[in-house]
Write an enzyme that holds these catalytic residues in place. Structure first.
Site, PDB file in Angstrom:
ATOM      1  CG  ASP A 104      -7.760   0.216   2.071  1.00  0.00           C
ATOM      2  OD1 ASP A 104      -7.863  -0.881   2.661  1.00  0.00           O
ATOM      3  OD2 ASP A 104      -6.795   0.476   1.311  1.00  0.00           O
ATOM      4  CG  HIS A 161      -4.887  -2.643   3.125  1.00  0.00           C
ATOM      5  ND1 HIS A 161      -5.322  -2.158   1.920  1.00  0.00           N
ATOM      6  CD2 HIS A 161      -4.028  -3.646   2.847  1.00  0.00           C
ATOM      7  CE1 HIS A 161      -4.750  -2.843   0.934  1.00  0.00           C
ATOM      8  NE2 HIS A 161      -3.961  -3.749   1.468  1.00  0.00           N
ATOM      9  CB  SER A 179      -0.818  -4.595   0.733  1.00  0.00           C
ATOM     10  OG  SER A 179      -1.850  -5.462   1.158  1.00  0.00           O
TER      11      SER A 179
END
Ligand code: NAG
Ligand code: NAG
Ligand code: NAG
Ligand code: NAG
Ligand code: NAG
Length: 368
Positions: free
Chosen positions: A334, A337, A42
């Site tokens: 978040d 991340h 990600s």
């Protein structure tokens, strides 16, 4: 330790701007920089998982993308661009090359995109095929199979000699491993840590060798950041051990992984003629920012900017989450991340940082 309920997606790293080590990136004779291929999780996913109907590791909804052009959620696990985009910019692109799965929707226009490169990264994926398998993601082995298709497509367009030449100049950026470590802790595995590290390193060795056999020569590798310092893991530390701070056992594993990876890459470059690599120490980059937050312009290095609950790290970032007042002051977007600011710092350091952060050469030197 308690199970981590939320899909392991990863936090990343970043760091300081040190321009002095930069070598200017020079495009090839025809003026086109060689393609860039990006693989991993990600931290580098620019929308791949949005094309997987059943994926549970997705971010294609607000507030993700709030600082992206037109405040558009794109599937990036970020408020704006991520490190793949900032690296793309360093090498003359507008942002990261497009996700492979988006290119498949383009029909014949597919071709002209290939020469910029392709992004295969998939949130939730890791080095091991089992990592993220419950979330419906694309593991690294499958990302490499997709690259092999792209190689076939290039060959069909320009022939195999020209493809070999092109790929030998291309950059291959890989950012992975964090989700494997999350997986190890989620599973509460009884496997000794050294054994687990050696399994990860063997997998990495196989992946790099496969890419090498497909023509890749220049590898920009980003190792595992201090995942124990993500807001999600800080929250866990509070719940499980009743104290504030990072969850150290995960960080210890990330550190051990880095040294083993360093050794592996040295070994591979001895055994595989023409292989060049640059290893970014995401652990060091991130820890230095956490320890000197103000010096890097951050006010908050432990909470998520977007989320809910303790440290904003209980819930995911969505429209009912609470949003921090100034996203430029936060290290974390978040619970897993980094913010776009942090991702930009990371890319700067990878591109032009000193050997302390990226060795034996930086990404600019890798490309030149
Ligand atoms: C993890 O494993 C340890 C030792 O095997 C055990 O004591 C602990 O309860 C387990 N934790 C969870 C959350 O399953
Ligand atoms: C996937 O989910 C099943 C059932 O929920 C669980 O038993 C298994 O351990 C999970 N696998 C991984 C790799 O997380
Ligand atoms: C790319 O190559 C694959 C495998 O050879 C082929 O199936 C596919 O049709 C090609 N795509 C394009 C757009 O050329
Ligand atoms: C690196 O090479 C040495 C010497 O061949 C070997 O003992 C070691 O296991 C290798 N390590 C890795 C991580 O490949
Ligand atoms: C946002 O996520 C939380 C869980 O973290 C969930 O309870 C809530 O319903 C979600 N809100 C929206 C608008 O999807």
């Amino acid at each position: 330790m308690a199970n981590i309920r939320i899909p392991a997606l990863v936090c990343l790293f970043f760091s300081m701007v040190l321009g002095t080590y930069a070598t200017l990136y020079s495009p090839s004779a025809d003026g086109m920089p060689p393609p860039i291929f990006i693989l991993g999780d990600s931290t580098a996913d620019v929308g791949t998982n949005s094309y997987l109907p059943h994926s549970k590791a997705i971010a294609n909804f607000p507030y993700n993308g709030i600082d992206f052009p037109n405040s558009r959620p794109t599937g990036r696990f970020s408020n704006g661009f991520n490190s793949a985009d900032y690296l793309g910019k360093k090498f003359g692109l507008k942002r990261s090359p497009a996700p492979f799965l988006s290119l498949l929707t383009l029909g014949s226009r597919f071709k002209k995109h290939l020469f910029k490169g392709v992004n295969f990264a998939s949130g939730g994926a890791g080095l091991l095929d089992t990592t993220g398998s419950n979330l419906t993601v694309i593991p690294l082995s499958e990302q490499i199979a997709q690259f092999s298709t792209v190689r076939d497509n290039l060959t069909a367009l320009i022939g195999s000699d020209a493809t070999d030449t092109l790929l030998s100049k291309s950059l291959f950026f890989i950012s992975t491993g964090s989700n494997d470590i999350f997986g190890y802790f989620v599973a509460n595995s009884s496997m000794p840590q050294e054994k687990f590290i050696s399994i990860l390193i063997c997998a990495y060795s196989d992946h790099i060798t496969t890419l090498y056999n497909l023509g890749a020569r220049k590898f920009g590798i980003i190792s595992i950041p201090p995942v124990g310092c993500c807001p999600s893991q800080r929250r866990l530390q509070k719940i499980v051990n009743g104290v504030d701070g990072c969850f150290d056992p995960m960080n210890d594993l990330a550190l051990d992984f880095h040294s083993a990876l360093d050794t592996l890459l040295g070994n591979l470059s001895t055994g595989l003629p023409g292989l060049k690599y640059s290893l970014g120490n995401a652990f060091r980059m991130t820890i230095d920012v956490i320890s000197n937050a103000r010096a890097f312009g951050f006010d908050n290095v432990d909470s998520a900017c977007c989320g809910s609950g303790y440290l904003n790290a209980k819930g995911i970032c969505n429209l009912t989450a609470s949003l921090c007042p100034d996203r430029r002051k936060y290290l974390f977007w978040d619970l897993f991340h980094p913010t776009n600011k942090a991702s930009n710092l990371a890319a700067e350091t990878l591109y032009s940082g000193p050997p302390y952060y990226v060795s034996p050469i930086n990404f600019a030197q890798l490309a030149s």
